[in-house]
Design a protein around this motif. Structure first.
Motif, PDB file in Angstrom:
ATOM      1  N   GLN A 247      -6.789 -13.597  40.355  1.00  0.00           N
ATOM      2  CA  GLN A 247      -5.872 -13.914  39.277  1.00  0.00           C
ATOM      3  C   GLN A 247      -4.516 -14.329  39.840  1.00  0.00           C
ATOM      4  OE1 GLN A 247      -5.982 -13.769  35.890  1.00  0.00           O
ATOM      5  NE2 GLN A 247      -8.033 -12.996  35.515  1.00  0.00           N
ATOM      6  N   LEU A 248      -4.006 -13.536  40.760  1.00  0.00           N
ATOM      7  CA  LEU A 248      -2.671 -13.780  41.269  1.00  0.00           C
ATOM      8  C   LEU A 248      -2.614 -15.029  42.140  1.00  0.00           C
ATOM      9  CD1 LEU A 248      -1.698 -10.118  42.114  1.00  0.00           C
ATOM     10  CD2 LEU A 248      -0.849 -11.507  40.236  1.00  0.00           C
ATOM     11  N   SER A 249      -3.661 -15.283  42.924  1.00  0.00           N
ATOM     12  CA  SER A 249      -3.631 -16.414  43.834  1.00  0.00           C
ATOM     13  C   SER A 249      -3.768 -17.743  43.116  1.00  0.00           C
ATOM     14  CB  SER A 249      -4.746 -16.274  44.881  1.00  0.00           C
ATOM     15  OG  SER A 249      -6.009 -16.333  44.247  1.00  0.00           O
ATOM     16  N   SER A 250      -4.026 -17.715  41.789  1.00  0.00           N
ATOM     17  CA  SER A 250      -4.171 -18.969  41.062  1.00  0.00           C
ATOM     18  C   SER A 250      -2.823 -19.595  40.717  1.00  0.00           C
ATOM     19  CB  SER A 250      -5.007 -18.759  39.790  1.00  0.00           C
ATOM     20  OG  SER A 250      -4.423 -17.776  38.969  1.00  0.00           O
ATOM     21  N   HIS A 251      -1.696 -18.918  41.017  1.00  0.00           N
ATOM     22  CA  HIS A 251      -0.424 -19.633  40.995  1.00  0.00           C
ATOM     23  C   HIS A 251      -0.551 -20.814  41.963  1.00  0.00           C
ATOM     24  CE1 HIS A 251       1.359 -16.619  38.592  1.00  0.00           C
ATOM     25  NE2 HIS A 251       1.869 -15.847  39.527  1.00  0.00           N
ATOM     26  N   SER A 252       0.026 -21.947  41.625  1.00  0.00           N
ATOM     27  CA  SER A 252      -0.089 -23.100  42.518  1.00  0.00           C
ATOM     28  C   SER A 252       1.237 -23.845  42.597  1.00  0.00           C
ATOM     29  CB  SER A 252      -1.191 -24.050  42.045  1.00  0.00           C
ATOM     30  OG  SER A 252      -0.876 -24.606  40.787  1.00  0.00           O
ATOM     31  N   LEU A 253       1.478 -24.432  43.757  1.00  0.00           N
ATOM     32  CA  LEU A 253       2.683 -25.216  44.017  1.00  0.00           C
ATOM     33  C   LEU A 253       2.260 -26.599  44.488  1.00  0.00           C
ATOM     34  CD1 LEU A 253       5.788 -25.428  44.444  1.00  0.00           C
ATOM     35  CD2 LEU A 253       5.423 -24.482  46.736  1.00  0.00           C
ATOM     36  N   GLN A 270       2.532 -24.303  38.882  1.00  0.00           N
ATOM     37  CA  GLN A 270       1.785 -23.717  37.775  1.00  0.00           C
ATOM     38  C   GLN A 270       1.731 -22.204  37.947  1.00  0.00           C
ATOM     39  OE1 GLN A 270       0.087 -25.090  35.149  1.00  0.00           O
ATOM     40  NE2 GLN A 270       0.183 -27.288  35.564  1.00  0.00           N
ATOM     41  N   LEU A 271       2.006 -21.468  36.873  1.00  0.00           N
ATOM     42  CA  LEU A 271       1.866 -20.012  36.873  1.00  0.00           C
ATOM     43  C   LEU A 271       0.632 -19.632  36.067  1.00  0.00           C
ATOM     44  CD1 LEU A 271       5.554 -18.834  36.295  1.00  0.00           C
ATOM     45  CD2 LEU A 271       4.344 -19.183  38.463  1.00  0.00           C
ATOM     46  N   ALA A 272      -0.260 -18.854  36.683  1.00  0.00           N
ATOM     47  CA  ALA A 272      -1.487 -18.441  36.004  1.00  0.00           C
ATOM     48  C   ALA A 272      -1.215 -17.404  34.926  1.00  0.00           C
ATOM     49  CB  ALA A 272      -2.481 -17.882  37.017  1.00  0.00           C
ATOM     50  N   GLN A 273      -0.114 -16.652  35.081  1.00  0.00           N
ATOM     51  CA  GLN A 273       0.289 -15.689  34.069  1.00  0.00           C
ATOM     52  C   GLN A 273       1.806 -15.521  34.144  1.00  0.00           C
ATOM     53  OE1 GLN A 273      -2.115 -14.332  36.480  1.00  0.00           O
ATOM     54  NE2 GLN A 273      -0.442 -13.887  37.887  1.00  0.00           N
ATOM     55  N   ASP A 274       2.386 -14.900  33.122  1.00  0.00           N
ATOM     56  CA  ASP A 274       3.819 -14.630  33.123  1.00  0.00           C
ATOM     57  C   ASP A 274       4.174 -13.858  34.392  1.00  0.00           C
ATOM     58  OD1 ASP A 274       3.484 -15.633  30.603  1.00  0.00           O
ATOM     59  OD2 ASP A 274       3.879 -13.749  29.557  1.00  0.00           O
ATOM     60  N   ASP A 275       5.319 -14.195  34.998  1.00  0.00           N
ATOM     61  CA  ASP A 275       5.648 -13.542  36.263  1.00  0.00           C
ATOM     62  C   ASP A 275       7.135 -13.701  36.563  1.00  0.00           C
ATOM     63  OD1 ASP A 275       5.075 -12.074  38.529  1.00  0.00           O
ATOM     64  OD2 ASP A 275       3.396 -13.348  39.119  1.00  0.00           O
ATOM     65  N   PHE A 276       7.628 -12.851  37.470  1.00  0.00           N
ATOM     66  CA  PHE A 276       8.967 -13.023  38.021  1.00  0.00           C
ATOM     67  C   PHE A 276       8.860 -13.966  39.215  1.00  0.00           C
ATOM     68  CE2 PHE A 276       9.879  -9.501  35.362  1.00  0.00           C
ATOM     69  CZ  PHE A 276      11.240  -9.555  35.117  1.00  0.00           C
ATOM     70  N   GLY A 295      14.048 -15.649  38.413  1.00  0.00           N
ATOM     71  CA  GLY A 295      13.972 -14.969  37.128  1.00  0.00           C
ATOM     72  C   GLY A 295      12.559 -14.938  36.579  1.00  0.00           C
ATOM     73  N   PHE A 296      12.445 -14.569  35.310  1.00  0.00           N
ATOM     74  CA  PHE A 296      11.147 -14.436  34.652  1.00  0.00           C
ATOM     75  C   PHE A 296      10.746 -15.771  34.034  1.00  0.00           C
ATOM     76  CE2 PHE A 296       8.579 -13.520  30.876  1.00  0.00           C
ATOM     77  CZ  PHE A 296       7.572 -12.750  31.426  1.00  0.00           C
ATOM     78  N   GLN A 297       9.459 -16.136  34.191  1.00  0.00           N
ATOM     79  CA  GLN A 297       8.941 -17.351  33.569  1.00  0.00           C
ATOM     80  C   GLN A 297       7.572 -17.084  32.955  1.00  0.00           C
ATOM     81  OE1 GLN A 297       9.179 -20.350  36.776  1.00  0.00           O
ATOM     82  NE2 GLN A 297      10.857 -21.298  35.645  1.00  0.00           N
ATOM     83  N   PHE A 298       7.265 -17.848  31.902  1.00  0.00           N
ATOM     84  CA  PHE A 298       5.993 -17.688  31.224  1.00  0.00           C
ATOM     85  C   PHE A 298       4.900 -18.497  31.923  1.00  0.00           C
ATOM     86  CE2 PHE A 298       9.035 -16.820  27.749  1.00  0.00           C
ATOM     87  CZ  PHE A 298       8.581 -15.558  27.394  1.00  0.00           C
ATOM     88  N   GLN A 299       3.668 -18.148  31.613  1.00  0.00           N
ATOM     89  CA  GLN A 299       2.504 -18.855  32.139  1.00  0.00           C
ATOM     90  C   GLN A 299       2.598 -20.344  31.809  1.00  0.00           C
ATOM     91  OE1 GLN A 299      -1.071 -17.624  30.212  1.00  0.00           O
ATOM     92  NE2 GLN A 299      -2.440 -18.761  31.540  1.00  0.00           N
ATOM     93  N   GLY A 300       2.132 -21.186  32.742  1.00  0.00           N
ATOM     94  CA  GLY A 300       2.104 -22.617  32.479  1.00  0.00           C
ATOM     95  C   GLY A 300       2.791 -23.425  33.561  1.00  0.00           C
ATOM     96  N   GLU A 301       3.043 -24.702  33.251  1.00  0.00           N
ATOM     97  CA  GLU A 301       3.639 -25.618  34.225  1.00  0.00           C
ATOM     98  C   GLU A 301       5.157 -25.581  34.139  1.00  0.00           C
ATOM     99  OE1 GLU A 301       1.978 -29.692  35.108  1.00  0.00           O
ATOM    100  OE2 GLU A 301       3.876 -30.288  34.161  1.00  0.00           O
TER     101      GLU A 301
END
Length: 335
Positions: A247-253, A270-276, A295-301
């Motif tokens: 789940q966590l590794s699905s963040h992508s740059l 891309q954030l796979a889930q909401d994250d700092f 800061g904090f960002q929501f899931q998505g591009e």
């Protein structure tokens, strides 16, 4: 007596071997110098503290916010004492937005020594340093070491299924919403838990086979009690069993565009889930050139533009960092 001495030497040898075999830290904690800050509509205070023995002259340093910058008056030093900086400490007017701002301690050559993005405070509160992150304190201690006497929060929580029933065998963790490792969270037989924590942003993670991975954040305020409840949902029958690491590794740059570039370039991730999230730019020597977001960002591009007009030609590295994932991409600036 001789036997006791031999045992003592043997014990010391084992300790020495253990120390020698510890892995070297490839990313040690960066020293923090901004120790405490408070700001409201009428005034601001910033406390600086140098944890090392050699004093640092502030003659060639600036304080920088999102809207202003100011140089220090000559003769000020940052040392093991706690230096309280006010408007009178600076050569020119310095403005801090009490709603939210980004404070940096910067050398004249633009090297960032320390930085701290902060959110609004209630009157009489401060953001205070603990290790390398900040907590809310109801009793500021400007001019002396920070304490946590009036900075604790009680969190009472529970986690169940959608029918309100406890779930056996949940793996649960909690942590401050920073890159620090999470700690194991004990759940009782009813899925309940109780924590006493320093007031800051707290993250909870829950996982269980055949249930959807759950991550939640809560703002913990000093001298208060917060009650939270979380619901874990059963995975759809056709979903593939996942794993927390996946789940966590699905963040992508993505690679910046254009690349190579001259002037400015666009970075997409891309954030796979909401994250700092922290997104920074480094030069090839490892020096941080600029912090693009923290800061904090929501899931998505998400997209960020880097304006590199003031930087020389060369190879630079974009780094996307979250509490559990770090991704880097190289780029080439040509002028």
């Amino acid at each position: 007596m001789e036997d006791r001495a031999m045992k003592s030497k043997h014990g010391l040898l084992l300790i020495a071997l253990a120390i020698c075999t510890l892995p070297l830290l490839s990313n040690p904690i960066v020293p923090k110098y901004i120790s405490e800050i408070t700001v409201d509509a009428s005034r601001w205070l910033i406390e600086l503290h140098n944890p090392f023995s050699d004093p640092i002259s502030l003659d060639n340093y600036l304080l920088v916010s999102n809207t202003s910058k100011a140089s220090f008056k000559k003769g000020l030093f940052m040392d093991e004492n706690y230096l309280v900086v006010t408007q009178e400490s600076l050569e020119n007017q310095f403005h801090i937005n009490p709603s939210a701002d980004y404070i940096k301690l910067v050398r004249q050559d633009s090297t960032v020594l320390d930085e701290f993005p902060f959110a609004a405070l209630r009157k009489g509160q401060s953001w205070s340093l603990w290790a390398d992150w900040y907590y809310l304190d109801n009793s500021p201690t400007f001019g002396q070491p920070n304490d946590t006497l009036n900075a604790m929060c009680q969190i009472l929580g529970s986690v169940t299924d959608s029918l309100g029933n406890p779930i056996e065998g949940i793996t649960a963790y909690w942590g401050h919403a920073t890159p620090w490792p999470e700690d194991y969270l004990h759940l009782d037989s009813n899925g309940g838990f109780a924590l006493r924590v320093l007031a800051s942003s707290i993250t909870f993670t829950f996982e269980k086979e055949n249930y959807e991975f759950l991550r939640a954040y809560v703002g913990a305020y000093p001298e208060s009690t917060i009650t939270v409840h979380y619901t874990m949902k059963v995975k759809p029958a056709n979903s593939v069993a996942g794993h927390r690491g996946h789940q966590l590794s699905s963040h992508s740059l993505s690679h910046n565009f254009p690349n190579p570039f001259n002037g400015n370039t666009l970075l997409t991730y891309q954030l796979a889930q909401d994250d700092f999230v922290e997104v920074s730019v480094y030069d090839i020597t490892g020096r941080r050139v600029e912090n693009l977001f923290h800061g904090f960002q929501f899931q998505g591009e998400h997209r960020l533009m880097w304006d590199a007009f003031s930087e020389p030609s060369g190879i630079y590295v974009f780094r996307l960092h979250t509490p559990n994932v770090t991704i880097s991409k190289k780029c080439l600036l040509i002028k």
